[in-house]
Design an enzyme around this catalytic site. Structure first.
Site, PDB file in Angstrom:
ATOM      1  N   HIS A  63       0.815  -1.215   0.000  1.00  0.00           N
ATOM      2  CA  HIS A  63       0.000   0.000   0.000  1.00  0.00           C
ATOM      3  C   HIS A  63       0.852   1.270   0.000  1.00  0.00           C
ATOM      4  O   HIS A  63       0.355   2.342  -0.314  1.00  0.00           O
ATOM      5  CB  HIS A  63      -1.057  -0.016   1.122  1.00  0.00           C
ATOM      6  CG  HIS A  63      -0.573   0.306   2.494  1.00  0.00           C
ATOM      7  ND1 HIS A  63      -0.276  -0.656   3.428  1.00  0.00           N
ATOM      8  CD2 HIS A  63      -0.360   1.480   3.111  1.00  0.00           C
ATOM      9  CE1 HIS A  63       0.095  -0.081   4.558  1.00  0.00           C
ATOM     10  NE2 HIS A  63       0.061   1.224   4.387  1.00  0.00           N
ATOM     11  N   ASP A 102       1.117  -7.704   2.418  1.00  0.00           N
ATOM     12  CA  ASP A 102       1.214  -6.278   2.078  1.00  0.00           C
ATOM     13  C   ASP A 102       2.670  -5.826   1.874  1.00  0.00           C
ATOM     14  O   ASP A 102       3.225  -5.105   2.696  1.00  0.00           O
ATOM     15  CB  ASP A 102       0.552  -5.478   3.207  1.00  0.00           C
ATOM     16  CG  ASP A 102       0.255  -4.041   2.800  1.00  0.00           C
ATOM     17  OD1 ASP A 102       0.814  -3.572   1.801  1.00  0.00           O
ATOM     18  OD2 ASP A 102      -0.526  -3.382   3.516  1.00  0.00           O
ATOM     19  N   SER A 111       3.956   2.246   8.367  1.00  0.00           N
ATOM     20  CA  SER A 111       3.753   1.270   7.315  1.00  0.00           C
ATOM     21  C   SER A 111       5.063   1.009   6.615  1.00  0.00           C
ATOM     22  O   SER A 111       5.776   1.940   6.260  1.00  0.00           O
ATOM     23  CB  SER A 111       2.757   1.795   6.292  1.00  0.00           C
ATOM     24  OG  SER A 111       1.481   1.510   6.728  1.00  0.00           O
TER      25      SER A 111
HETATM   26  N1  ARG Z   1      -4.612   0.557   7.567  1.00  0.00           N
HETATM   27  C1  ARG Z   1      -3.309   0.521   6.962  1.00  0.00           C
HETATM   28  C2  ARG Z   1      -2.679   1.913   7.048  1.00  0.00           C
HETATM   29  O1  ARG Z   1      -3.126   2.742   7.741  1.00  0.00           O
HETATM   30  C3  ARG Z   1      -3.359  -0.013   5.566  1.00  0.00           C
HETATM   31  C4  ARG Z   1      -4.012   0.880   4.595  1.00  0.00           C
HETATM   32  C5  ARG Z   1      -4.187   0.302   3.222  1.00  0.00           C
HETATM   33  N2  ARG Z   1      -5.358   0.917   2.635  1.00  0.00           N
HETATM   34  C6  ARG Z   1      -6.564   0.321   2.570  1.00  0.00           C
HETATM   35  N3  ARG Z   1      -7.631   1.054   2.372  1.00  0.00           N
HETATM   36  N4  ARG Z   1      -6.697  -0.963   2.665  1.00  0.00           N
HETATM   37  O2  ARG Z   1      -2.113   2.481   6.221  1.00  0.00           O
HETATM   38  N1  GLU Z   2      -1.095   1.356   7.574  1.00  0.00           N
HETATM   39  C1  GLU Z   2      -0.512   2.418   8.321  1.00  0.00           C
HETATM   40  C2  GLU Z   2       0.418   3.317   7.525  1.00  0.00           C
HETATM   41  O1  GLU Z   2       0.245   3.619   6.426  1.00  0.00           O
HETATM   42  C3  GLU Z   2       0.188   1.852   9.477  1.00  0.00           C
HETATM   43  C4  GLU Z   2      -0.805   1.332  10.366  1.00  0.00           C
HETATM   44  C5  GLU Z   2      -1.050   2.223  11.512  1.00  0.00           C
HETATM   45  O2  GLU Z   2      -1.583   3.329  11.375  1.00  0.00           O
HETATM   46  O3  GLU Z   2      -0.650   1.765  12.551  1.00  0.00           O
HETATM   47  O4  GLU Z   2       1.314   3.901   7.998  1.00  0.00           O
END
Ligand code: ARG
Ligand code: GLU
Length: 717
Positions: A83, A219, A645
């Site tokens: 991502h 991922d 991330s």
């Molecule tokens: N939650 C993770 C982060 O904050 C992964 C995001 C990937 N995006 C999604 N919509 N699945 O970045």
């Molecule tokens: N998916 C998140 C990012 O893009 C990390 C997950 C979180 O927020 O802990 O940084």
């Protein structure tokens, strides 16, 4: 017996208390180092950060401004999340060559793809320069003047402090203005795309599984840094060579178990762990629900169109994912804050704080902080809400309005800086806007506009609305805007900006879409932002003093870490399951079995590639399996946030065991309130990454570059 129980209890409290926090890598010696060793770490603080020798920090750059990455070979190969590479992967994709859908692998370096504008930044060293930054500030009494002086000092110091010509000095504040650190950095600009699995692995579970455990997402994506002949940053050139990092991570596939030590290095973006209860209450009751409602409406529209049309799906994939991400996070956060009684426990903290202030005889300095907070947050509430509506509706989620806002800024530039600045910006805009329209679909945006302008007009605080958006007929307005505005196609956009300055301004102001964004922006700038900024400045000052007081009045052993601010940090903890609710326990590891359990043939979130199914059926896992199963993801108590991330998850010896990419739903409140009981970060297991590269993609060229640590006998298959 009682005594032993008490001792045990103390021990439990202690090991729990030893978790959470995002610490500064150059300041680990002492409390952190001994906690880390207690938790099982086998290396030293000096191995993590050193100015004298290569250390782990040299292998962990910030990736493209918002994510983290790690070096995994001596030829500049880096690993980050799928991502995090998503925009780049999308940019290289077309309906014919859809790397999002099918994945991409460079089987030799000549096949790697350059990425315009992508950057990777390393930290060379960190230094405390608080005294220098605060020079001449204490004597000033007005907050705005203090801020101005600090900014002046910072820009002077950035220029004067020693660094090499290809490096940069970056100065950031910690503890809300109580500490300033200098980061000397190096930023590489020739970054090439090496590989990524198909989205059915790299984004498996997509938005349904996002922020959720149990998780089964692979991922990850791979890039390579190129440097000039001196191993220094250089713009893209065919003559550049793979960068040789000072340090890269060996990857351990020796196996993991619950309670193993882990740490995560990276660039967490922003947390607000020291907010007063009144602010947390506002997030829970007012701010989050409003933002969630706006995004909910926008996402429903996008989803409807994306499911109908593959081209729209590619156009909106990245936008949808990023809007959905925080939409869902805010929901989890709100729930978690409520369930953990964050407001009540902050109130308790505040009561004790107040007592400490009195005991220390510091009423004059710190006695009014909490009353000030209460007043400020009450005063700011409507302004903050109106600001969020403006940002979410106009700038973030309605494309015609966000592109219109760029033109609004253009007109402002003419007014403030004159015609030359206007023309320069105009030309930049015309060049830059091509990418925007490539991914623009008028039908999608029209439907989003109708929903969001209705919310804006009915839910944003009435007293600040522009007159033309009070009591509107949203459908009528939408039809009017979308049949008459020139902001809806690239050609008409260019037409709008064609001609001399006077003509352009006249055309703009006659455009229906422009009129809407202009009245929204004018209303925001006139009715909302001056007052918002004024109260916010008071809050900044109060927060700084509150933080100072907390630091001063807490015992030396207290674990007070600075809020995340996109700078380099270390967090540590243990691999651990958790109990999300009564009678439910989540184990810390998932396997490929779970991928197959979730498999829905043809589904856009839960499809599984045939090749992966075949490998699963044949149990063809090479040396990457554990007890006959293929590990996929795991969780631990590391305190992470957005920006982490792509961060490396390391074992006790500092070897790579996983790749951080998310947090669990019940624990997303950790940005405001960390609880070791329930806050977990989610990582892809390094063994799954290697398995996908090796067995699924057959990219032996990549595997050969890596240093893999494995004492298990080699399994030939
Ligand atoms: N939650 C993770 C982060 O904050 C992964 C995001 C990937 N995006 C999604 N919509 N699945 O970045
Ligand atoms: N998916 C998140 C990012 O893009 C990390 C997950 C979180 O927020 O802990 O940084």
């Amino acid at each position: 017996m009682k005594f032993i129980k008490l001792l045990l209890l103390l021990l439990v409290i202690q090991t729990q208390a030893q978790q959470g926090g995002m610490w500064i890598p150059s300041l680990l010696k002492g409390m952190n180092e001994s906690e880390m060793k207690n938790l099982g770490m086998k290396i030293s603080a000096e191995d993590i950060y050193s100015v004298n020798k290569s250390s782990l920090k040299d292998a962990v750059p910030q990736f493209d401004g918002g994510c983290t990455a790690e070096m995994i070979s001596d030829k500049g190969l880096l690993l980050t999340n799928h991502h995090c590479g998503f925009d780049a992967i999308q940019n290289h994709s077309t309906v014919e060559h859809d790397y999002l859908r099918d994945g991409f692998w460079a089987y030799k370096t000549s096949e790697e793809l350059p990425n315009k504008g992508m950057t990777v930044m390393f930290v060379i060293r960190i230094e405390d320069i608080t005294t220098k930054v605060l020079e001449g500030v204490a004597t000033l009494s007005i907050e705005a003047e203090k801020q101005k002086k600090i900014q002046e000092n910072i820009s002077a110091l950035s220029n004067s402090l020693p660094k090499e010509s290809w490096q940069e000095n970056k100065i950031r504040t910690f503890y809300d203005g109580n500490q300033y650190l200098l980061f000397v950095t190096e930023t590489f600009k020739d970054i090439r795309f090496v590989g990524a699995p198909p989205s059915s692995i790299g984004k498996f579970g997509s938005d349904t599984d996002n922020w959720v455990w149990p998780r089964h997402t692979g991922d990850f994506s791979l890039f390579r840094i190129y440097a000039d002949k001196n191993n220094r940053p250089a713009p893209y050139s065919i003559d550049n060579v793979p960068y040789k990092p000072k340090k890269f991570f060996p990857i351990s596939i020796e196996g993991l178990k619950e309670n193993d030590f882990t740490m995560v290095l990276g660039y967490p973006g922003r947390t607000t762990e020291y907010l007063p209860s009144v602010a947390v209450n506002q997030i829970v009751e007012t701010i989050n629900p409003a933002k969630i409602e706006v995004r909910d409406a926008a996402l429903k529209v996008q989803d409807r169109f994306m499911r109908k049309d593959q081209a729209v799906k590619i156009q909106y994939a990245s936008k949808y994912a990023s809007v959905a991400n925080y939409w869902k996070k805010w929901m989890g956060e709100t729930k978690g804050l409520k369930k953990a009684n964050a407001v009540a426990s902050k109130q308790k903290f505040e009561k004790e704080f107040q007592e400490k202030v009195i005991k220390a005889g510091k009423q004059a300095e710190y006695g009014n902080l909490l009353t000030d907070f209460n007043k400020n947050y009450t005063d700011i509430k409507d302004y903050a809400l109106a600001r969020d509506y403006f940002v979410e509706v106009a700038l973030r989620n309605t494309e015609i309005l966000s592109v219109g806002y760029k033109l609004y800024q253009l007109e402002q530039i003419l007014n403030s800086k004159g015609e030359q600045a206007f023309t320069d910006r105009k030309n930049n805009l015309i060049n830059g806007i091509v990418d925007f329209y490539k991914d623009y679909n008028i039908e999608v945006d029209k439907n989003v506009f109708e929903q969001l302008i209705h919310l804006y007009s009915t839910k944003s605080p009435k007293q600040f609305l522009p007159e033309n958006l009070i009591n509107i007929d949203a459908l009528k307005l939408t039809n009017d805007v979308f049949s008459n505005s020139k902001l809806t196609t690239l050609n008409s956009f260019k037409e709008l900006l064609d001609g001399d300055t006077k003509t352009v301004i006249e055309k703009l102001n006659a455009d229906k879409g422009y009129q809407i964004i202009k009245s929204m922006s004018d209303a925001f700038i006139k009715n909302v932002s001056p007052k918002y900024d004024e109260i916010n400045l008071k809050n900044i000052a109060t927060q700084r003093t509150y933080m100072k007081a907390i630091l001063e009045l807490s015992p030396k052993s207290a674990r007070i870490f600075p809020d995340a601010n996109s700078t380099f940090r270390v967090t540590y903890g243990k691999i651990k399951g958790y109990k999300p609710s009564d009678a439910v326990y989540y184990e810390p590891f998932t396997t490929l079995d779970g991928v197959m359990e979730k498999y829905v043939p043809g589904d856009y979130e839960f499809d599984v590639p045939q090749k992966l199914i075949d490998l699963y059926n044949a149990k063809d896992y090479g040396n990457y399996a554990s007890n006959g199963k293929m590990p996929v993801c795991f969780i631990a108590t590391n305190h992470t946030t957005g920006g982490n991330s792509g961060s490396p998850a390391l074992d006790a010896k500092g070897n790579l065991i996983g790749l951080n990419f998310d947090r669990v739903w019940e624990g997303t409140m950790s940005d405001v309130y960390y609880s070791p009981d329930i806050c977990r970060n989610i990582m892809v297991d390094a063994r799954y990454i290697l398995f996908v590269i090796d067995k699924f993609a057959g990219a032996k060229n990549i595997i050969e570059e890596l240093e893999i640590i494995d004492s298990k006998p080699i399994k030939k298959k």
